[in-house]
Design an enzyme around this catalytic site. Structure first.
Site, PDB file in Angstrom:
ATOM      1  N   TRP A 107      11.905   3.498 -16.485  1.00 58.62           N
ATOM      2  CA  TRP A 107      12.862   3.648 -17.581  1.00 58.62           C
ATOM      3  C   TRP A 107      12.360   2.820 -18.759  1.00 58.62           C
ATOM      4  O   TRP A 107      11.896   1.694 -18.580  1.00 58.62           O
ATOM      5  CB  TRP A 107      14.268   3.180 -17.207  1.00 58.62           C
ATOM      6  N   GLU A 129      13.445   8.125 -15.551  1.00 58.45           N
ATOM      7  CA  GLU A 129      14.882   8.001 -15.821  1.00 58.45           C
ATOM      8  C   GLU A 129      15.189   8.176 -17.302  1.00 58.45           C
ATOM      9  O   GLU A 129      14.610   7.506 -18.145  1.00 58.45           O
ATOM     10  CB  GLU A 129      15.378   6.628 -15.340  1.00 58.45           C
ATOM     11  N   LYS A 148      17.944   8.574 -20.735  1.00 56.70           N
ATOM     12  CA  LYS A 148      19.108   7.907 -21.307  1.00 56.70           C
ATOM     13  C   LYS A 148      19.538   8.653 -22.564  1.00 56.70           C
ATOM     14  O   LYS A 148      18.712   9.287 -23.231  1.00 56.70           O
ATOM     15  CB  LYS A 148      18.786   6.442 -21.640  1.00 56.70           C
ATOM     16  N   ASP A 162      21.058   8.386 -13.999  1.00 59.19           N
ATOM     17  CA  ASP A 162      21.940   7.219 -14.058  1.00 59.19           C
ATOM     18  C   ASP A 162      23.303   7.688 -14.533  1.00 59.19           C
ATOM     19  O   ASP A 162      23.419   8.339 -15.573  1.00 59.19           O
ATOM     20  CB  ASP A 162      21.359   6.167 -15.005  1.00 59.19           C
ATOM     21  N   HIS A 216      24.272   7.248 -18.245  1.00 57.31           N
ATOM     22  CA  HIS A 216      23.308   7.608 -19.281  1.00 57.31           C
ATOM     23  C   HIS A 216      23.551   8.966 -19.920  1.00 57.31           C
ATOM     24  O   HIS A 216      22.637   9.587 -20.443  1.00 57.31           O
ATOM     25  CB  HIS A 216      21.891   7.564 -18.713  1.00 57.31           C
ATOM     26  N   HIS A 251      20.980   6.407  -9.955  1.00 57.15           N
ATOM     27  CA  HIS A 251      21.446   5.049 -10.195  1.00 57.15           C
ATOM     28  C   HIS A 251      22.939   5.159 -10.454  1.00 57.15           C
ATOM     29  O   HIS A 251      23.353   5.673 -11.485  1.00 57.15           O
ATOM     30  CB  HIS A 251      20.749   4.421 -11.410  1.00 57.15           C
ATOM     31  N   ASP A 282      27.730   3.547 -21.288  1.00 54.29           N
ATOM     32  CA  ASP A 282      26.847   2.867 -20.341  1.00 54.29           C
ATOM     33  C   ASP A 282      27.106   1.369 -20.281  1.00 54.29           C
ATOM     34  O   ASP A 282      26.281   0.562 -20.687  1.00 54.29           O
ATOM     35  CB  ASP A 282      25.388   3.135 -20.742  1.00 54.29           C
ATOM     36  N   ASP A 291      27.887  -0.244 -17.370  1.00 58.37           N
ATOM     37  CA  ASP A 291      27.426  -0.758 -16.074  1.00 58.37           C
ATOM     38  C   ASP A 291      28.441  -1.657 -15.387  1.00 58.37           C
ATOM     39  O   ASP A 291      28.125  -2.762 -14.950  1.00 58.37           O
ATOM     40  CB  ASP A 291      26.091  -1.489 -16.251  1.00 58.37           C
ATOM     41  N   ASP A 299      23.253   0.514  -9.890  1.00 56.51           N
ATOM     42  CA  ASP A 299      22.787  -0.151 -11.119  1.00 56.51           C
ATOM     43  C   ASP A 299      23.978  -0.592 -11.943  1.00 56.51           C
ATOM     44  O   ASP A 299      24.495   0.152 -12.784  1.00 56.51           O
ATOM     45  CB  ASP A 299      21.898   0.801 -11.926  1.00 56.51           C
TER      46      ASP A 299
END
Length: 425
Positions: A183, A224, A226, A257, A260, A284, A292, A294, A324
């Site tokens: 990433w 990955e 985004k 992800d 993302h 993820h 995003d 997390d 993640d």
């Protein structure tokens, strides 16, 4: 009482042809790749440690952050003791151990991760890996593999090649292939005047990275995407479309992800489409709050839907599940425990659903019964099965794990905070 409740729950599920004992045996074999960076706020342990950058931010300052590899491994041990099953640990390149020697990212080698491999071998864990293309002076402008400067691009190409070799080393030493995921933070804050050229450079960089032969029996490559990030709000070079096309054309895994994408765009809806065209894919799993951010994974609708898509499509061996998230506002070991247990709960929920029957209802156009059963199964005795699974796997049942976290915080984590304070000049 746990066993009695389990036996009663079994009868409820058996009416639908679900063998709960077999479900638990299946669940035991599903590894979750637990991300090491929750334990130290993505700081890493480089000798010349840099400030966090690359559109990534960690909020909070809860006491007890791991300050060295030994502390981080000890914290992971504690979390793993509270999580049922045998899992994996996901490392970033910044967790190398270089014995006080400054080793730049393009010079890292397997020997800098020997302690991690020994630790994993002793516990029967697999290891996954990620090159770290952020928090570095050569990534200050938010460009790495797509940078106009060939020298900077080459530096990051070398770093990614070195990372793939480390992943290969993990797989060979541990007898389980390592997922090495790339990433990058590359993008522009404002509307670009040229989108094609940066993407062309990224493609060429990736081609050079993957031109180096790595034994696929030991290392699996993933890329990955985004949507946007802090400092790349208008344009990200490695978009979903870019990496999806690149992965399919070059036989690499596309990693999704959950944070993302657009706020109303769900990863669960992508899984079935991607499985039609790719033998495997990687995840993820995070929890985006206003995109995003997390947050620690909770047992919400989207997590359950992701698990259902994996299970109902018979893809437990085709989807590599990793986590993640990074929250420094709560106990970091508790964050690992909550998030990983929830991912496993979601898979158990999916395995305890009469998926074939539900599919047939849809095929028959019987949407009334399908919706009714979807809702009714939300209150089936899933919790009793989960409690028994934890009991069977010798980890705390229900919220009992929280007492162990409190003890660990009082005896271990709180002393780190005091020690750090005493060491300040």
């Amino acid at each position: 009482m746990i066993r009695e409740n389990y036996e009663m729950a079994k009868k409820a599920y058996e009416k639908w042809g679900i063998n709960v004992d077999e479900v638990l045996e299946t669940l035991k074999k599903v590894p979750i790749s637990i991300h090491c960076w929750q334990g130290d706020d993505i700081s890493g342990f480089e000798v010349n440690q840099r400030e966090l950058s690359g559109g990534i931010d960690v909020t909070g300052n809860y006491p007890g952050k791991a300050t060295n590899p030994e502390e981080l491994r000890k914290d992971l041990d504690k979390a793993l003791s509270l999580i049922p099953g045998r899992h994996r640990v996901n490392l970033h390149a910044i967790y190398a151990e270089t014995d006080g020697v400054v080793v730049d990212r393009n010079e890292i080698e397997p020997k800098h991760f020997e302690n991690w491999v020994k630790w994993a071998q002793e516990r029967g864990l697999g290891l996954d890996f990620n090159p770290t293309l952020f928090s570095h002076e050569k990534a200050e402008v938010g460009l790495t593999l797509s940078h106009p400067d060939e020298e900077i691009r080459q530096f990051w190409i070398e770093h990614c090649i070195a990372s793939r070799k480390i992943g290969e080393y993990f797989g060979e030493e541990l007898g389980s292939p390592s997922l090495t995921n790339i990433w990058i933070p590359d993008g522009y804050k404002d509307i670009p005047s040229d989108r094609l050229t940066p993407r062309k450079r990224l493609k060429e960089s990736l081609d050079e990275i993957f031109a180096v032969e790595i034994d696929e029996a030991h290392n699996i490559d993933a890329v990955e995407s985004k949507l946007f990030g802090i400092g790349s709000e208008a344009f990200v070079v490695g978009s979903h479309e870019f990496y999806l096309g690149y992965a399919l054309k070059n036989n690499k895994l596309c990693l999704l992800d959950t944070g993302h994408f657009h706020p109303t765009e769900t990863v669960s809806n992508k899984i079935s489409s991607m499985l039609l065209f790719s033998e495997k894919l990687a995840l993820h799993v995070s929890r985006p709050v206003r995109w995003d951010s997390d947050h620690v994974v909770t047992l919400d609708d989207e997590l359950r839907e992701i698990a259902l898509e994996i299970v109902r499509n018979d893809a437990l061996d085709r989807v590599m599940i990793g986590l993640d998230f990074f929250d420094a506002s709560i106990n970091r070991v508790a964050a690992w425990t909550i998030g990983t247990r929830n991912m496993i709960k979601a898979l158990l929920y999916a395995l305890l659903t009469p998926n074939e029957y539900m599919k047939q209802l849809q095929e028959d156009g019987n949407y009334t019964e399908r919706l009714a059963l979807i809702e009714e199964f939300k209150t089936y005795p899933f919790g009793a099965v989960w409690d028994y699974y934890c009991y069977m796997m010798n980890v705390p049942v229900k919220e009992a794990w929280l007492n162990e976290i409190k003890t660990y915080e009082n005896t271990i984590l709180s002393k780190r905070n005091i020690a750090a304070t005493l060491l300040k000049p």
